[in-house]
Write a protein that holds these residues in place. Structure first.
Motif, PDB file in Angstrom:
ATOM      1  N   LYS A 175     -31.450  21.437 -44.682  1.00 51.95           N
ATOM      2  CA  LYS A 175     -30.685  20.316 -44.147  1.00 51.95           C
ATOM      3  C   LYS A 175     -30.203  20.543 -42.720  1.00 51.95           C
ATOM      4  N   GLU A 176     -29.863  21.795 -42.384  1.00 52.99           N
ATOM      5  CA  GLU A 176     -29.392  22.074 -41.033  1.00 52.99           C
ATOM      6  C   GLU A 176     -30.554  21.988 -40.035  1.00 52.99           C
ATOM      7  N   LEU A 177     -30.269  21.402 -38.881  1.00 45.22           N
ATOM      8  CA  LEU A 177     -31.267  21.326 -37.824  1.00 45.22           C
ATOM      9  C   LEU A 177     -31.394  22.674 -37.122  1.00 45.22           C
ATOM     10  N   GLN A 178     -32.507  22.892 -36.428  1.00 48.22           N
ATOM     11  CA  GLN A 178     -32.695  24.144 -35.695  1.00 48.22           C
ATOM     12  C   GLN A 178     -31.612  24.312 -34.627  1.00 48.22           C
ATOM     13  N   PHE A 179     -31.313  23.235 -33.915  1.00 48.70           N
ATOM     14  CA  PHE A 179     -30.247  23.218 -32.909  1.00 48.70           C
ATOM     15  C   PHE A 179     -29.391  21.973 -33.108  1.00 48.70           C
ATOM     16  N   GLU A 180     -28.149  22.029 -32.626  1.00 52.58           N
ATOM     17  CA  GLU A 180     -27.231  20.911 -32.804  1.00 52.58           C
ATOM     18  C   GLU A 180     -27.699  19.684 -32.033  1.00 52.58           C
ATOM     19  N   VAL A 181     -27.579  18.535 -32.681  1.00 49.34           N
ATOM     20  CA  VAL A 181     -27.888  17.254 -32.049  1.00 49.34           C
ATOM     21  C   VAL A 181     -26.643  16.390 -32.143  1.00 49.34           C
ATOM     22  N   LYS A 182     -26.050  16.123 -30.994  1.00 50.98           N
ATOM     23  CA  LYS A 182     -24.811  15.346 -30.975  1.00 50.98           C
ATOM     24  C   LYS A 182     -24.710  14.630 -29.640  1.00 50.98           C
ATOM     25  N   VAL A 183     -24.689  13.311 -29.655  1.00 51.92           N
ATOM     26  CA  VAL A 183     -24.638  12.535 -28.420  1.00 51.92           C
ATOM     27  C   VAL A 183     -23.189  12.190 -28.077  1.00 51.92           C
ATOM     28  N   ASP A 184     -22.933  11.924 -26.798  1.00 48.01           N
ATOM     29  CA  ASP A 184     -21.586  11.532 -26.366  1.00 48.01           C
ATOM     30  C   ASP A 184     -21.292  10.078 -26.699  1.00 48.01           C
ATOM     31  N   ARG A 185     -22.322   9.237 -26.574  1.00 50.64           N
ATOM     32  CA  ARG A 185     -22.123   7.792 -26.801  1.00 50.64           C
ATOM     33  C   ARG A 185     -23.479   7.147 -27.097  1.00 50.64           C
ATOM     34  N   PRO A 186     -23.493   6.028 -27.814  1.00 48.81           N
ATOM     35  CA  PRO A 186     -24.748   5.318 -28.073  1.00 48.81           C
ATOM     36  C   PRO A 186     -25.391   4.849 -26.770  1.00 48.81           C
ATOM     37  N   ASP A 187     -26.719   4.800 -26.756  1.00 47.01           N
ATOM     38  CA  ASP A 187     -27.466   4.356 -25.575  1.00 47.01           C
ATOM     39  C   ASP A 187     -28.850   3.904 -26.037  1.00 47.01           C
ATOM     40  N   PRO A 188     -28.992   2.616 -26.424  1.00 45.64           N
ATOM     41  CA  PRO A 188     -30.274   2.119 -26.935  1.00 45.64           C
ATOM     42  C   PRO A 188     -31.431   2.272 -25.954  1.00 45.64           C
ATOM     43  N   MET A 189     -31.157   2.137 -24.649  1.00 49.31           N
ATOM     44  CA  MET A 189     -32.216   2.295 -23.661  1.00 49.31           C
ATOM     45  C   MET A 189     -32.758   3.714 -23.659  1.00 49.31           C
ATOM     46  N   LEU A 190     -31.877   4.700 -23.721  1.00 50.37           N
ATOM     47  CA  LEU A 190     -32.301   6.094 -23.764  1.00 50.37           C
ATOM     48  C   LEU A 190     -33.063   6.375 -25.053  1.00 50.37           C
TER      49      LEU A 190
ATOM     50  N   LEU B 232     -35.423  15.025 -32.902  1.00 49.28           N
ATOM     51  CA  LEU B 232     -35.547  13.837 -32.057  1.00 49.28           C
ATOM     52  C   LEU B 232     -35.244  12.566 -32.844  1.00 49.28           C
ATOM     53  N   CYS B 233     -35.649  12.533 -34.113  1.00 45.56           N
ATOM     54  CA  CYS B 233     -35.312  11.366 -34.947  1.00 45.56           C
ATOM     55  C   CYS B 233     -33.799  11.227 -35.067  1.00 45.56           C
ATOM     56  N   SER B 234     -33.102  12.353 -35.261  1.00 42.31           N
ATOM     57  CA  SER B 234     -31.645  12.326 -35.345  1.00 42.31           C
ATOM     58  C   SER B 234     -31.043  11.885 -34.018  1.00 42.31           C
ATOM     59  N   LEU B 235     -31.593  12.376 -32.920  1.00 40.80           N
ATOM     60  CA  LEU B 235     -31.093  12.015 -31.597  1.00 40.80           C
ATOM     61  C   LEU B 235     -31.228  10.514 -31.349  1.00 40.80           C
ATOM     62  N   ILE B 236     -32.393   9.963 -31.674  1.00 40.74           N
ATOM     63  CA  ILE B 236     -32.635   8.533 -31.479  1.00 40.74           C
ATOM     64  C   ILE B 236     -31.706   7.713 -32.369  1.00 40.74           C
TER      65      ILE B 236
ATOM     66  N   VAL C 288     -26.785  14.876 -25.198  1.00 37.30           N
ATOM     67  CA  VAL C 288     -28.249  14.734 -25.166  1.00 37.30           C
ATOM     68  C   VAL C 288     -28.853  15.838 -24.315  1.00 37.30           C
ATOM     69  N   ARG C 289     -28.229  16.096 -23.168  1.00 40.80           N
ATOM     70  CA  ARG C 289     -28.758  17.132 -22.283  1.00 40.80           C
ATOM     71  C   ARG C 289     -28.749  18.511 -22.956  1.00 40.80           C
ATOM     72  N   ALA C 290     -27.722  18.773 -23.751  1.00 41.21           N
ATOM     73  CA  ALA C 290     -27.644  20.065 -24.452  1.00 41.21           C
ATOM     74  C   ALA C 290     -28.827  20.220 -25.404  1.00 41.21           C
ATOM     75  N   THR C 291     -29.173  19.143 -26.116  1.00 41.09           N
ATOM     76  CA  THR C 291     -30.343  19.175 -27.001  1.00 41.09           C
ATOM     77  C   THR C 291     -31.609  19.364 -26.196  1.00 41.09           C
ATOM     78  N   PHE C 292     -31.727  18.630 -25.083  1.00 41.57           N
ATOM     79  CA  PHE C 292     -32.907  18.751 -24.226  1.00 41.57           C
ATOM     80  C   PHE C 292     -33.063  20.181 -23.699  1.00 41.57           C
ATOM     81  N   ARG C 293     -31.936  20.804 -23.314  1.00 35.09           N
ATOM     82  CA  ARG C 293     -32.032  22.162 -22.767  1.00 35.09           C
ATOM     83  C   ARG C 293     -32.626  23.131 -23.779  1.00 35.09           C
ATOM     84  N   LYS C 294     -32.248  22.975 -25.043  1.00 29.12           N
ATOM     85  CA  LYS C 294     -32.819  23.833 -26.077  1.00 29.12           C
ATOM     86  C   LYS C 294     -34.320  23.592 -26.202  1.00 29.12           C
ATOM     87  N   MET C 295     -34.723  22.321 -26.181  1.00 29.51           N
ATOM     88  CA  MET C 295     -36.134  21.990 -26.320  1.00 29.51           C
ATOM     89  C   MET C 295     -36.931  22.461 -25.101  1.00 29.51           C
TER      90      MET C 295
END
Length: 281
Positions: free
Chosen positions: A6-21, A73-77, A168-175
């Motif tokens: 159930k745990e993700l490899q790295f934390e995924v946590k966004v600051d705010r919703p952003d449908p465009m992103l 990425l599914c969790s991030l989206i 989002v950037r923190a997740t991207f940095r891990k990837m």
């Protein structure tokens, strides 16, 4: 056997919703060089791997990791789509700033997936299994893997600069860091295979089998305006396997014949006979 944790490899946590992103991130999920592609590419290479066990084990390790990246990425989206609804879009249209954000939402995120991720790229094109390479030739496949990781990392770094969301950037940095390691990994495997079998794919077809055509393995044909291409090592250096030296052909000439093809059957209606059929009406 695969087992989901159930745990993700790295934390995924966004600051705010952003449908465009969320829409933009679909590219690195379901695009040609997205995580779905490398996941399937490495797994199929691993499933089909024959021979040395270390290559199969390595491919299965990395392919399984990529399954986790797809979930990340599914969790991030999904988090970026939290709260998105058709009503919100209508309300946002009243505010030019919000309209610019909500107006970029992928309609399929509302209509098809219900604010979830999709197996598509950023413009809605479904993921295609034709994106993957699994040829059964280890060196050819490892080179394809290096290319895939290079393009994938390039796209994530571009996305990194398209958002100020630190979560989002923190997740991207891990990837991005993992994609750098994966490039190291494929380069190491490529170097090992080249030392073992040679740098040309397939190594099982020897130079001698090219017979009279061997000389063509070292010639650079200048087929565009200018001669700047003559400055590269590909035109004046030696072949990477030391088998010969490159030659720059400044003014190449055609050496083949003019092709001639027989006319196909008249029943194919090719209009090559110039005979107009008379109407019976």
């Amino acid at each position: 056997m695969f087992r989901h944790q159930k745990e993700l490899q790295f934390e995924v946590k966004v600051d705010r919703p952003d449908p465009m992103l969320a829409r933009q991130i679909q590219e690195v999920l379901g695009g040609q060089f997205g995580e779905m592609t490398v996941m399937m590419q490495y797994l199929f290479q691993g499933f089909n791997c024959r021979g040395e066990e270390k290559y199969k084990d390595m491919l299965m390790d990395i392919g399984t990791e990529e399954i986790g990246h797809v979930e990340m990425l599914c969790s991030l989206i999904s988090q970026l789509l939290d709260g998105a609804s058709p009503e919100d879009q209508a309300e946002a249209a009243k505010d030019p700033t919000l309209a610019a954000i909500m107006g970029g939402i992928n309609p399929q995120h509302l209509i098809v997936s219900g604010t979830g991720a999709l197996p598509t790229n950023s413009v809605g094109t479904p993921w295609n299994s034709g994106y993957i390479v699994a040829s059964g030739n280890l060196l050819a496949d490892m080179r394809a893997n290096l290319h895939a990781e290079s393009q994938g990392r390039l796209q994530v770094t571009r996305l990194y600069h398209m958002t100020k969301d630190e979560g989002v950037r923190a997740t991207f940095r891990k990837m991005i860091a993992r994609d750098r390691y994966h490039q190291y990994q494929w380069m190491a495997a490529i170097e090992e295979l080249e030392q073992k079998n040679g740098v040309v794919v397939p190594s099982s077809f020897p130079h001698e089998a090219e017979e009279e055509s061997q000389v063509e393995a070292y010639r650079f044909w200048n087929l565009s305006e200018g001669t700047a291409s003559a400055e590269g090592q590909w035109a004046t250096g030696s072949a990477q396997d030391g088998s010969g030296d490159f030659e720059y052909v400044a003014e190449p000439t055609a050496r083949g014949n003019i092709p001639y093809h027989k006319k196909p059957s008249d029943s194919l209606h090719h209009d090559l006979n110039n005979n107009k059929v008379k109407s019976s009406f």
